[in-house]
Structure formats: structure tokens, C-alpha cells
Design a protein around this motif. Structure first.
Motif, mmCIF file in Angstrom:
data_model
loop_
_atom_site.group_PDB
_atom_site.id
_atom_site.type_symbol
_atom_site.label_atom_id
_atom_site.label_comp_id
_atom_site.label_asym_id
_atom_site.label_seq_id
_atom_site.Cartn_x
_atom_site.Cartn_y
_atom_site.Cartn_z
ATOM 1 N N ALA A 37 -3.782 -22.721 21.353
ATOM 2 C CA ALA A 37 -2.704 -22.131 20.563
ATOM 3 C C ALA A 37 -1.338 -22.350 21.201
ATOM 4 N N SER A 38 -1.186 -23.430 21.946
ATOM 5 C CA SER A 38 0.072 -23.723 22.619
ATOM 6 C C SER A 38 1.235 -23.732 21.630
ATOM 7 N N LYS A 39 2.289 -23.000 21.953
ATOM 8 C CA LYS A 39 3.464 -22.964 21.090
ATOM 9 C C LYS A 39 4.159 -24.319 21.058
ATOM 10 N N GLU A 40 3.976 -25.119 22.121
ATOM 11 C CA GLU A 40 4.629 -26.419 22.190
ATOM 12 C C GLU A 40 3.993 -27.426 21.246
ATOM 13 N N SER A 41 2.710 -27.265 20.981
ATOM 14 C CA SER A 41 1.971 -28.259 20.211
ATOM 15 C C SER A 41 2.135 -28.055 18.706
ATOM 16 N N LEU A 42 2.385 -29.163 17.992
ATOM 17 C CA LEU A 42 2.480 -29.119 16.538
ATOM 18 C C LEU A 42 1.143 -29.417 15.886
ATOM 19 N N GLY A 43 0.212 -29.966 16.659
ATOM 20 C CA GLY A 43 -1.069 -30.356 16.097
ATOM 21 C C GLY A 43 -1.005 -31.681 15.368
ATOM 22 N N LEU A 44 0.027 -32.495 15.694
ATOM 23 C CA LEU A 44 0.185 -33.780 15.014
ATOM 24 C C LEU A 44 0.195 -34.968 15.969
ATOM 25 N N GLY A 45 0.329 -34.716 17.255
ATOM 26 C CA GLY A 45 0.466 -35.798 18.230
ATOM 27 C C GLY A 45 -0.661 -36.802 18.192
ATOM 28 N N LEU A 46 -1.908 -36.316 18.213
ATOM 29 C CA LEU A 46 -3.048 -37.224 18.236
ATOM 30 C C LEU A 46 -3.317 -37.849 16.866
ATOM 31 N N SER A 47 -2.917 -37.181 15.792
ATOM 32 C CA SER A 47 -3.074 -37.798 14.473
ATOM 33 C C SER A 47 -2.080 -38.955 14.315
ATOM 34 N N ILE A 48 -0.903 -38.824 14.941
ATOM 35 C CA ILE A 48 0.060 -39.928 14.957
ATOM 36 C C ILE A 48 -0.507 -41.088 15.767
ATOM 37 N N VAL A 49 -1.112 -40.761 16.910
ATOM 38 C CA VAL A 49 -1.773 -41.777 17.739
ATOM 39 C C VAL A 49 -2.818 -42.531 16.915
ATOM 40 N N LYS A 50 -3.640 -41.792 16.178
ATOM 41 C CA LYS A 50 -4.712 -42.411 15.376
ATOM 42 C C LYS A 50 -4.140 -43.291 14.267
ATOM 43 N N SER A 51 -3.054 -42.863 13.648
ATOM 44 C CA SER A 51 -2.434 -43.667 12.590
ATOM 45 C C SER A 51 -1.920 -44.990 13.150
ATOM 46 N N SER B 94 3.589 -42.533 24.674
ATOM 47 C CA SER B 94 4.245 -41.267 24.992
ATOM 48 C C SER B 94 3.406 -40.076 24.558
ATOM 49 N N ASN B 95 2.823 -40.150 23.357
ATOM 50 C CA ASN B 95 2.007 -39.040 22.869
ATOM 51 C C ASN B 95 0.759 -38.830 23.727
ATOM 52 N N LEU B 96 0.172 -39.925 24.194
ATOM 53 C CA LEU B 96 -1.015 -39.795 25.044
ATOM 54 C C LEU B 96 -0.668 -39.227 26.417
ATOM 55 N N ILE B 97 0.448 -39.663 26.994
ATOM 56 C CA ILE B 97 0.849 -39.128 28.301
ATOM 57 C C ILE B 97 1.306 -37.678 28.167
ATOM 58 N N GLN B 98 2.020 -37.369 27.081
ATOM 59 C CA GLN B 98 2.414 -35.982 26.838
ATOM 60 C C GLN B 98 1.183 -35.095 26.702
ATOM 61 N N PRO C 296 -14.975 -32.680 19.309
ATOM 62 C CA PRO C 296 -14.250 -33.903 19.671
ATOM 63 C C PRO C 296 -13.819 -34.731 18.466
ATOM 64 N N GLU C 297 -14.658 -34.767 17.424
ATOM 65 C CA GLU C 297 -14.325 -35.572 16.250
ATOM 66 C C GLU C 297 -13.158 -34.979 15.443
ATOM 67 N N GLU C 298 -12.765 -33.737 15.763
ATOM 68 C CA GLU C 298 -11.636 -33.109 15.076
ATOM 69 C C GLU C 298 -10.314 -33.315 15.807
ATOM 70 N N LEU C 299 -10.363 -33.957 16.967
ATOM 71 C CA LEU C 299 -9.158 -34.119 17.787
ATOM 72 C C LEU C 299 -8.023 -34.825 17.045
ATOM 73 N N PHE C 300 -8.380 -35.780 16.192
ATOM 74 C CA PHE C 300 -7.363 -36.594 15.538
ATOM 75 C C PHE C 300 -6.983 -36.068 14.159
ATOM 76 N N ASP C 301 -7.565 -34.915 13.766
ATOM 77 C CA ASP C 301 -7.214 -34.319 12.479
ATOM 78 C C ASP C 301 -5.835 -33.672 12.554
ATOM 79 N N ARG C 302 -5.106 -33.746 11.481
ATOM 80 C CA ARG C 302 -3.774 -33.141 11.443
ATOM 81 C C ARG C 302 -3.849 -31.617 11.504
ATOM 82 N N PHE C 303 -2.960 -31.074 12.318
ATOM 83 C CA PHE C 303 -2.814 -29.626 12.507
ATOM 84 C C PHE C 303 -4.018 -28.978 13.175
#
Length: 213
Positions: free
Chosen positions: A171-185, A121-125, A159-166
Motif C-alpha cells: 500500500a505504498s503511497k509512492e506507488s501508482l500501481g502502473l510502473g510494471l504495467s508500463i514496463v510490460k507494454s 528507470s521503472n525497473l531500477i525504481q 506473481p502473474e498479477e505483477l504487471f496488471d494495472r493498479f
């Protein structure tokens, strides 16, 4: 101890956030509000909703890192992908996105079903949120690899920062900056290799599943 504290703190914040949200909903329905007061309350409501989403994401991260999702089952990835695409149907239509799928029906993996849903879901979102109007999403599933790509503009972070938290690509208001870090975890938990590439104005994430015994 830090992981335990994060989980406990996030859990304790759920109730007051829910109370704030409920009280705001009641206030917004009041017939005596002036326009300025309504605007102020709606701004607060938006912030509380974002804070609740952030709290939920942090709690999920803490639970993943504390290895609390121990139930495993064999999952048909085609069914999960189809279900999640349906969940994002309105967003896909609103941005006039085309979805191209090439899916092998026998793609399966052993993992926790909740985390599998969150992962895909996070990847498709991500592919819908960071797409361009009239763009496309391509999803390809083989026996051991799931590839999700989307049209879009180049990254404004490394690119190597994509999975870092926050860390957010925009600056999308919708994005929390955590989606890809959850994917990585999640991928780390299941020894799934994840790769990212950008070519010909397309962002591509690939999940390389370990060989199932």
C-alpha cells in the motif's frame, strides 16, 4: 477508439492539473495561514501531485499502445543504466542500499531512447522502492539479457498479477500501481521477453532481448 479517448482525456487534464498545482503553491506560501489550514493545503497538494503523476503515466501508456514512439536508435545500455542509477543515488543512500553491477560494455539495443529510459528507470525504481533498509540491488548485463534483482520480502499478490494495472504489492503511497504495467507494454512493443522470480529473499526481473540483426 478507447485508446484514443484515454490519450485525449489524459492530455486535456494536464492543463487544469498544472493550474491547480500552481495555485496551491501560491496559497501554501501565504504568511497568514493557520497550522490546520497549512496541513489541509499540503494534503491537497500531495493528492494533486499524485493525480498529475497518474495522468502522466496513463498518457504514456496510451501513447505506447498507439505506437507513437516510432523513432529507433542504437542505444548503449551501460550508459543508460549508469545514468539512471545516478538519478536514484539519493534514494539508494537514504535506504543504505548497496549496488552491485556486472555489466558488459557492448550491450546494445535498437529502440526508442525515451522508452528505453522509462523501461530501465521503472525497473531500477522498483528495485529501490520495494527493497529493505540495508538491502542490495544487483544489476547484470550480458549481450542479450539484463537482470535486475533486489532484496525484499515475499509478494503479497500473485506473481502473474505483477504487471496488471493498479495492482500493487503493498500500500505504498509512492506507488501508482502502473510502473510494471508500463514496463510490460514497452517489452511487448519490442518483443522483449520479461520474466520474474523470487528466491532466497530476492526479487529478480530479467529482460531477454531479441537477437539484433
Amino acid at each position: 477508439h478507447q485508446k484514443e479517448f484515454t490519450e485525449n482525456a489524459a492530455h486535456e487534464m494536464q492543463t487544469p492539473l498544472a493550474v491547480m498545482k500552481a495555485k496551491l503553491d501560491l496559497l501554501i506560501q501565504s504568511p497568514n495561514l493557520k497550522e490546520e489550514e497549512m496541513n489541509q493545503l499540503q494534503a491537497i497538494d500531495t493528492s494533486v501531485s499524485k493525480l498529475a503523476s497518474l495522468n502522466k503515466a496513463l498518457l504514456l501508456l496510451a501513447k505506447i499502445e498507439n505506437n507513437q514512439f516510432k523513432d529507433y536508435t542504437e542505444i548503449n545500455l551501460q550508459k543508460v543504466i549508469e545514468k539512471i542509477i545516478l538519478n536514484y543515488e539519493e534514494v539508494i543512500e537514504s535506504k543504505n542500499l548497496s549496488v552491485e553491477k556486472k555489466i558488459e560494455p557492448n550491450g546494445k539495443i535498437m529502440m526508442n531512447p525515451i522508452l528505453c529510459d522509462v523501461l530501465i528507470s521503472n525497473l531500477i525504481q522498483n528495485a529501490t522502492r520495494h527493497n529493505i533498509s540495508g538491502g542490495s540491488i544487483k544489476i547484470e548485463l550480458t549481450t542479450n539479457t539484463l537482470t535486475i534483482s533486489n532484496s525484499g520480502n515475499p509478494l503479497n499478490i500473485k506473481p502473474e498479477e505483477l504487471f496488471d494495472r493498479f495492482k500493487k504489492n503493498n500500500a505504498s503511497k509512492e506507488s501508482l500501481g502502473l510502473g510494471l504495467s508500463i514496463v510490460k507494454s514497452i517489452t511487448d512493443l519490442y518483443a522483449i521477453k520479461i520474466t520474474y522470480s523470487f528466491s532466497e529473499n530476492r526479487h529478480t526481473f530479467a529482460l531477454h532481448f531479441p537477437t539484433q540483426n
